[in-house]
Design a protein around this motif. Structure first.
Motif: not given
Length: 493
Positions: A249-272
């Motif tokens: 999961r460490d590959a998904y860590l941000p770098g020190r120059d991160v700035d503009a981002v889009m946060g997103i979250d989804i809701e679903t009827t299950g996990i598959d």
């Protein structure tokens, strides 16, 4: 209704897939002619007559079809991402298979419910290993049943006049037949467990091979610093304090120059993502370093009145529906968790289905490629986008999508995420992370709606990054990296 032409185009890709992926995730040779024969657009489930044996036979056939489909879908991601010669040009075939599989899964659940109504069986949802499955047991509302053989006699001929009324006599079912249960049990958990064990054995074999090669390399044994051989004991580590081990999961860590981002979250009827539906998407934008863009509206009304937009901008909330068959069955768990009752989200009630709405998919993809997107446990969103958003898999493989995950930020950089018996890796839920970072009041809980959860995630991330920068830790520490960071495919950083 969706444009059906893309299903024909997806089947046109079968020669590419057949050449690159001869076997499915369970090592079985794929019958691509069978795949070609499926009516992906109009359904691959079996609609039976309303007799006990017909319902049994339809459920058995649907389970077998689902197992074949899902073993193919499960292998597609690996085949597509390791197709370095780009022989497979599109990911629309897996999306089409997943589309058909969702409707097939609805058909299976409808058959399970119909069997319950006719007292053919009782259904319990039980956690088995890596999956929650439907377990069928003999109906025991009245009269004896034979648990050992997994059979239910509906003939009324119990051989014992004192046994009382039979299930057939207490219902509208009057068919003198016997329905077997042992051959219509959900095998999902056993399949996933076996698949995991094979992967585990493959990883062990690879590590053993790497260790053998290292031992054969004499220069490694005498290299400066005494480099440890693979599989050996760790040479470093602090005996005190919280020092999480690095993981994938460490590959998904941000770098020190991160700035503009889009946060997103989804809701679903299950996990598959191959069985369930996206019903709620929320996203917003936030700059981690630069000022909020001028001209953006300064206020936004979230469901929670105590949420303040602050530095967020470009908020959006999107609601989607489910097929009538799915809506008819309801989903009490999701209704309790999110407040979304799918019984009111039928396509017949005017709700569009996300996997049948190309314009919604294209609009979301455009936003996902404009800047890094952030999610908490981002592999969840990623897996859903792969099988639901036209063009996402191709854009990701081409390196046009960068993903940042706040879950490893919590695990690696939040000292409050200490391991406990209940949470061996620390409590890294969005709720816990947001509270520790001052994005959510301790008196309130994560809402489980896309936009609201995206908001507290981005606020927590911004607070966390500011604290880490002041301390010279995280991206600004010795193991941090320059640039935006995050996970992307096909790029060298």
């Amino acid at each position: 209704m969706t444009d059906r032409a893309w299903f024909d185009a997806a089947k046109g890709d079968i020669p590419q897939w057949a050449a690159s992926m001869p076997k499915d995730a369970d090592g079985t040779t794929i019958d691509w002619d069978w795949v070609r024969s499926l009516d992906l657009a109009h359904g691959v489930g079996t609609i039976p007559e309303s007799t006990p044996q017909s319902i049994h036979d339809a459920l058995k056939a649907d389970y077998a079809t689902r197992e074949r489909l899902e073993s193919i879908i499960a292998q597609c991601n690996s085949a597509f991402m390791t197709d370095f010669d780009r022989f497979i040009g599109s990911y629309r075939l897996p999306r089409a298979l997943a589309y058909a599989n969702r409707r097939l899964n609805d058909n299976i659940n409808t058959l399970l419910h119909l069997g319950e109504q006719q007292h053919l069986w009782a259904v319990s949802r039980e956690r088995r290993g890596r999956a929650t499955i439907a377990v069928l047991k003999p109906y025991s509302g009245s009269g004896p049943s034979n648990d050992d053989q997994g059979m239910l006699n509906l003939s009324g001929e119990t051989g014992d006049a004192s046994a009382g009324n039979t299930a057939a006599e207490n219902s509208d079912v009057k068919f003198p037949t016997t329905v077997a249960l042992d051959d219509i049990q959900d095998r999902t958990a056993a399949i996933l467990d076996a698949r995991a064990e094979r992967r585990k054995a493959q990883r062990f074999q690879k590590r053993a091979g790497d260790a053998a090669m290292a031992r054969a390399n004499l220069s490694g044994a005498t290299s400066p610093g005494g480099a440890a051989l693979p599989g050996g004991a760790a040479a470093s580590g602090n005996a005190t304090g919280h020092h999480p081990k690095p993981d994938w999961r460490d590959a998904y860590l941000p770098g020190r120059d991160v700035d503009a981002v889009m946060g997103i979250d989804i809701e679903t009827t299950g996990i598959d993502p191959a069985r369930d539906y996206i019903i709620d998407v929320g996203f917003e934008f936030m700059n981690m370093a630069s000022p909020r863009p001028a001209g953006e509206p300064e206020t936004y009304a979230y469901e929670q009145g105590y949420y303040a937009a602050g530095d967020a901008y470009g908020q959006s909330r999107l609601a989607f529906g489910v097929p009538p068959e799915n809506a008819a069955l309801g989903n009490a768990l999701i209704a309790k968790l999110t407040g979304i009752d799918v019984r009111g989200r039928s396509s017949e009630a005017g709700y569009r289905l996300f996997d049948e709405w190309p314009q919604a998919q294209a609009g979301l993809l455009a936003r996902l490629t404009q800047q890094p997107y952030v999610a908490h446990n981002a592999t969840f969103e990623h897996s859903w986008f792969m099988l639901n958003v036209a063009g996402y898999a191709e854009s990701y493989r081409a390196g046009r999508i960068t993903i940042i995950d706040t879950l490893p930020m919590s695990r690696q950089w939040d000292p409050g995420a200490v391991p406990t018996n209940e949470h061996p890796y620390g409590d890294n839920t969005l709720d816990a992370y947001a509270k520790r970072q001052g994005a959510l009041d301790s008196a309130h809980n994560e809402r489980h709606l896309g936009l609201e959860d995206s908001h507290i995630m981005l606020v927590a991330m911004k607070h966390h990054l500011a604290a880490l920068k002041a301390q010279g830790k995280g991206p600004w520490g010795s193991t941090g990296r320059a640039g935006v960071g995050g996970k992307s495919c096909g790029r060298k950083r």
